[in-house]
Design a protein around this motif. Sequence first.
Motif, PDB file in Angstrom:
ATOM      1  N   ASP A 252       0.859  -1.293   0.050  1.00  0.00           N
ATOM      2  CA  ASP A 252       0.061   0.115   0.057  1.00  0.00           C
ATOM      3  C   ASP A 252       0.974   1.370   0.034  1.00  0.00           C
ATOM      4  N   GLY A 253       0.724   2.232  -1.063  1.00  0.00           N
ATOM      5  CA  GLY A 253       1.463   3.114  -1.072  1.00  0.00           C
ATOM      6  C   GLY A 253       2.043   3.319  -2.586  1.00  0.00           C
ATOM      7  N   GLU A 254       2.923   4.260  -2.848  1.00  0.00           N
ATOM      8  CA  GLU A 254       3.616   4.637  -3.960  1.00  0.00           C
ATOM      9  C   GLU A 254       4.893   3.998  -4.092  1.00  0.00           C
ATOM     10  N   VAL A 255       5.102   3.132  -5.072  1.00  0.00           N
ATOM     11  CA  VAL A 255       6.319   2.519  -5.354  1.00  0.00           C
ATOM     12  C   VAL A 255       7.336   3.406  -6.104  1.00  0.00           C
ATOM     13  N   PRO A 256       8.466   3.881  -5.417  1.00  0.00           N
ATOM     14  CA  PRO A 256       9.348   4.589  -6.055  1.00  0.00           C
ATOM     15  C   PRO A 256       9.947   3.891  -7.028  1.00  0.00           C
ATOM     16  N   PRO A 257      10.651   4.616  -8.031  1.00  0.00           N
ATOM     17  CA  PRO A 257      11.785   3.925  -9.072  1.00  0.00           C
ATOM     18  C   PRO A 257      13.056   3.147  -8.220  1.00  0.00           C
ATOM     19  N   HIS A 258      13.079   2.096  -8.694  1.00  0.00           N
ATOM     20  CA  HIS A 258      14.311   1.221  -7.862  1.00  0.00           C
ATOM     21  C   HIS A 258      14.564   0.097  -8.567  1.00  0.00           C
ATOM     22  N   ASP A 259      15.741  -0.623  -8.284  1.00  0.00           N
ATOM     23  CA  ASP A 259      16.309  -1.708  -8.836  1.00  0.00           C
ATOM     24  C   ASP A 259      15.828  -3.027  -8.341  1.00  0.00           C
TER      25      ASP A 259
END
Length: 153
Positions: free
Chosen positions: A64-71
Amino acid sequence: MLRIYDKLKPNRQKIVYETAEQQYNEQNNVIELPTNNEVEIHGAVSAGTGEYLLDGKTELVPYDGEVPPHDFALVVNGDSMLPLFEDKQIIFVNKTKDVRSGQIVIADYDQQAYVKKLVKDENGCRLVSLNKQYKDLPINEEHETSIFGVVVL
């Protein structure tokens, strides 16, 4: 104004639309609730005594929440990074070996994975827990150390 919009390529039209929508929502005090996402977890990392990372198995879990750009994403095990990260919290990481003092990193320390703050100062280089109940892990020739990446959230 519509004439300019019509001349834009579709990907640029999308940006204009999203920007206009954001401005409209801010104007009307619209609050967007977090969306239900799924995140692919690549294992767990210790905020305490260390554990093996990246066993090759991934797991898709709700988030639940915004998923940031990540590897890659990991689950935190332990309380050594309180109050920043709680036990069982999902964290997001960008792969890099280029890190600066003060950043929160995912490190391999003597074949155990940790989430810690990297500190380099007049006392040397070390991995530091935010929870003062845990000792620092010195980075020196007595310990095998490598960095997987930097935590972005």
